[in-house]
Design a protein around this motif. Structure first.
Motif, mmCIF file in Angstrom:
data_model
loop_
_atom_site.group_PDB
_atom_site.id
_atom_site.type_symbol
_atom_site.label_atom_id
_atom_site.label_comp_id
_atom_site.label_asym_id
_atom_site.label_seq_id
_atom_site.Cartn_x
_atom_site.Cartn_y
_atom_site.Cartn_z
ATOM 1 N N MET A 264 0.842 -1.187 0.000
ATOM 2 C CA MET A 264 0.000 0.000 0.000
ATOM 3 C C MET A 264 0.885 1.248 0.000
ATOM 4 S SD MET A 264 -3.325 0.693 2.108
ATOM 5 C CE MET A 264 -3.880 2.278 2.538
ATOM 6 N N TRP A 265 0.489 2.207 -0.778
ATOM 7 C CA TRP A 265 1.255 3.450 -0.910
ATOM 8 C C TRP A 265 0.816 4.466 0.135
ATOM 9 C CZ3 TRP A 265 4.501 4.641 -5.210
ATOM 10 C CH2 TRP A 265 4.545 3.673 -6.209
ATOM 11 N N SER A 266 1.759 5.135 0.750
ATOM 12 C CA SER A 266 1.429 6.274 1.599
ATOM 13 C C SER A 266 1.259 7.495 0.698
ATOM 14 C CB SER A 266 2.543 6.532 2.620
ATOM 15 O OG SER A 266 3.684 7.059 1.969
ATOM 16 N N LYS A 267 0.630 8.522 1.206
ATOM 17 C CA LYS A 267 0.438 9.744 0.420
ATOM 18 C C LYS A 267 1.789 10.342 0.016
ATOM 19 C CE LYS A 267 -2.811 13.144 1.010
ATOM 20 N NZ LYS A 267 -3.494 14.203 1.745
ATOM 21 N N LEU A 268 2.727 10.330 0.947
ATOM 22 C CA LEU A 268 4.059 10.858 0.658
ATOM 23 C C LEU A 268 4.731 10.052 -0.447
ATOM 24 C CD1 LEU A 268 6.457 12.709 1.249
ATOM 25 C CD2 LEU A 268 7.106 11.155 3.081
ATOM 26 N N ALA A 269 4.618 8.728 -0.385
ATOM 27 C CA ALA A 269 5.234 7.874 -1.405
ATOM 28 C C ALA A 269 4.602 8.109 -2.770
ATOM 29 C CB ALA A 269 5.110 6.405 -1.008
ATOM 30 N N ARG A 270 3.275 8.226 -2.820
ATOM 31 C CA ARG A 270 2.588 8.483 -4.097
ATOM 32 C C ARG A 270 3.043 9.805 -4.699
ATOM 33 N NH1 ARG A 270 -3.068 6.806 -1.708
ATOM 34 N NH2 ARG A 270 -3.157 4.671 -2.434
ATOM 35 N N CYS A 271 3.066 10.827 -3.875
ATOM 36 C CA CYS A 271 3.451 12.165 -4.343
ATOM 37 C C CYS A 271 4.885 12.159 -4.869
ATOM 38 C CB CYS A 271 3.289 13.155 -3.196
ATOM 39 S SG CYS A 271 3.745 14.841 -3.602
ATOM 40 N N THR A 272 5.783 11.608 -4.097
ATOM 41 C CA THR A 272 7.188 11.572 -4.486
ATOM 42 C C THR A 272 7.385 10.786 -5.774
ATOM 43 O OG1 THR A 272 7.827 11.735 -2.162
ATOM 44 C CG2 THR A 272 9.505 10.948 -3.694
ATOM 45 N N TYR A 273 6.759 9.615 -5.863
ATOM 46 C CA TYR A 273 6.895 8.773 -7.048
ATOM 47 C C TYR A 273 6.320 9.471 -8.281
ATOM 48 C CZ TYR A 273 6.847 4.603 -9.958
ATOM 49 O OH TYR A 273 7.056 3.703 -10.978
ATOM 50 N N ALA A 274 5.158 10.094 -8.125
ATOM 51 C CA ALA A 274 4.540 10.797 -9.252
ATOM 52 C C ALA A 274 5.463 11.886 -9.782
ATOM 53 C CB ALA A 274 3.198 11.399 -8.828
ATOM 54 N N ARG A 275 6.057 12.645 -8.890
ATOM 55 C CA ARG A 275 6.972 13.711 -9.321
ATOM 56 C C ARG A 275 8.216 13.148 -9.996
ATOM 57 N NH1 ARG A 275 6.658 18.044 -4.333
ATOM 58 N NH2 ARG A 275 4.484 18.621 -4.689
ATOM 59 N N GLU A 276 8.723 12.040 -9.466
ATOM 60 C CA GLU A 276 9.924 11.441 -10.056
ATOM 61 C C GLU A 276 9.666 10.931 -11.462
ATOM 62 O OE1 GLU A 276 11.267 8.375 -7.431
ATOM 63 O OE2 GLU A 276 11.912 9.798 -5.900
ATOM 64 N N ILE A 277 8.610 10.150 -11.644
ATOM 65 C CA ILE A 277 8.406 9.555 -12.964
ATOM 66 C C ILE A 277 7.838 10.541 -13.974
ATOM 67 C CG2 ILE A 277 8.275 7.214 -12.072
ATOM 68 C CD1 ILE A 277 5.277 7.263 -12.502
ATOM 69 N N TYR A 278 7.179 11.595 -13.520
ATOM 70 C CA TYR A 278 6.702 12.603 -14.451
ATOM 71 C C TYR A 278 7.888 13.286 -15.137
ATOM 72 C CZ TYR A 278 4.116 16.507 -16.451
ATOM 73 O OH TYR A 278 3.575 17.416 -17.325
ATOM 74 N N GLY A 279 8.981 13.396 -14.439
ATOM 75 C CA GLY A 279 10.172 14.046 -14.986
ATOM 76 C C GLY A 279 11.000 13.176 -15.907
ATOM 77 N N GLU A 280 10.682 11.878 -15.983
ATOM 78 C CA GLU A 280 11.451 10.980 -16.842
ATOM 79 C C GLU A 280 11.144 11.250 -18.313
ATOM 80 O OE1 GLU A 280 11.047 6.866 -15.869
ATOM 81 O OE2 GLU A 280 11.508 7.203 -13.754
ATOM 82 N N LEU A 281 12.188 11.199 -19.122
ATOM 83 C CA LEU A 281 12.055 11.430 -20.560
ATOM 84 C C LEU A 281 12.499 10.190 -21.318
ATOM 85 C CD1 LEU A 281 13.644 14.998 -20.697
ATOM 86 C CD2 LEU A 281 11.214 14.430 -20.546
ATOM 87 N N ASP A 282 11.913 9.993 -22.498
ATOM 88 C CA ASP A 282 12.334 8.866 -23.324
ATOM 89 C C ASP A 282 13.501 9.290 -24.222
ATOM 90 O OD1 ASP A 282 11.260 10.289 -25.477
ATOM 91 O OD2 ASP A 282 9.546 8.966 -25.756
ATOM 92 N N HIS A 283 13.911 8.412 -25.114
ATOM 93 C CA HIS A 283 15.066 8.699 -25.973
ATOM 94 C C HIS A 283 14.814 9.841 -26.959
ATOM 95 C CE1 HIS A 283 12.693 5.945 -28.430
ATOM 96 N NE2 HIS A 283 13.335 6.412 -29.479
ATOM 97 N N GLN A 284 13.559 10.204 -27.172
ATOM 98 C CA GLN A 284 13.235 11.318 -28.062
ATOM 99 C C GLN A 284 12.933 12.590 -27.264
ATOM 100 O OE1 GLN A 284 10.006 9.747 -30.407
ATOM 101 N NE2 GLN A 284 11.416 8.805 -31.865
ATOM 102 N N VAL A 285 13.319 12.609 -26.021
ATOM 103 C CA VAL A 285 13.164 13.738 -25.106
ATOM 104 C C VAL A 285 11.691 14.156 -24.972
ATOM 105 C CG1 VAL A 285 14.153 15.950 -24.392
ATOM 106 C CG2 VAL A 285 15.455 14.468 -25.893
ATOM 107 N N ARG A 286 10.833 13.159 -24.872
ATOM 108 C CA ARG A 286 9.415 13.381 -24.577
ATOM 109 C C ARG A 286 9.125 12.739 -23.238
ATOM 110 N NH1 ARG A 286 6.543 10.806 -29.664
ATOM 111 N NH2 ARG A 286 7.985 9.215 -28.994
ATOM 112 N N ARG A 287 8.046 13.170 -22.608
ATOM 113 C CA ARG A 287 7.643 12.559 -21.338
ATOM 114 C C ARG A 287 7.446 11.068 -21.538
ATOM 115 N NH1 ARG A 287 8.454 16.088 -17.682
ATOM 116 N NH2 ARG A 287 7.548 18.130 -17.938
#
Length: 60
Positions: A1-24
């Motif tokens: 089960m995810w805590s609110k802090l874990a969800r928030c942190t994870y969402a921010r981390e993976i939102y910033g990830e880019l693919d090889h074509q520099v897109r989200r």
């Protein structure tokens, strides 16, 4: 089960990830599905207006 802090942190981390074509790598909808929250909640975590609070702060 995810805590609110874990969800928030994870969402921010993976939102910033880019693919090889520099897109989200993940859409907000995909992130919401991964952490089992609504898209609105993900947007709240990301706060596109730049007013976002730290993940663990009150008012989240």
């Amino acid at each position: 089960m995810w805590s609110k802090l874990a969800r928030c942190t994870y969402a921010r981390e993976i939102y910033g990830e880019l693919d090889h074509q520099v897109r989200r790598k993940y859409t907000v909808a995909q992130i919401a599905g991964m952490i089992r929250v609504s898209r609105k909640t993900v947007y709240r975590y990301l706060d596109p207006d730049g007013r976002r609070q730290p993940c663990g702060s009150a008012g989240q």
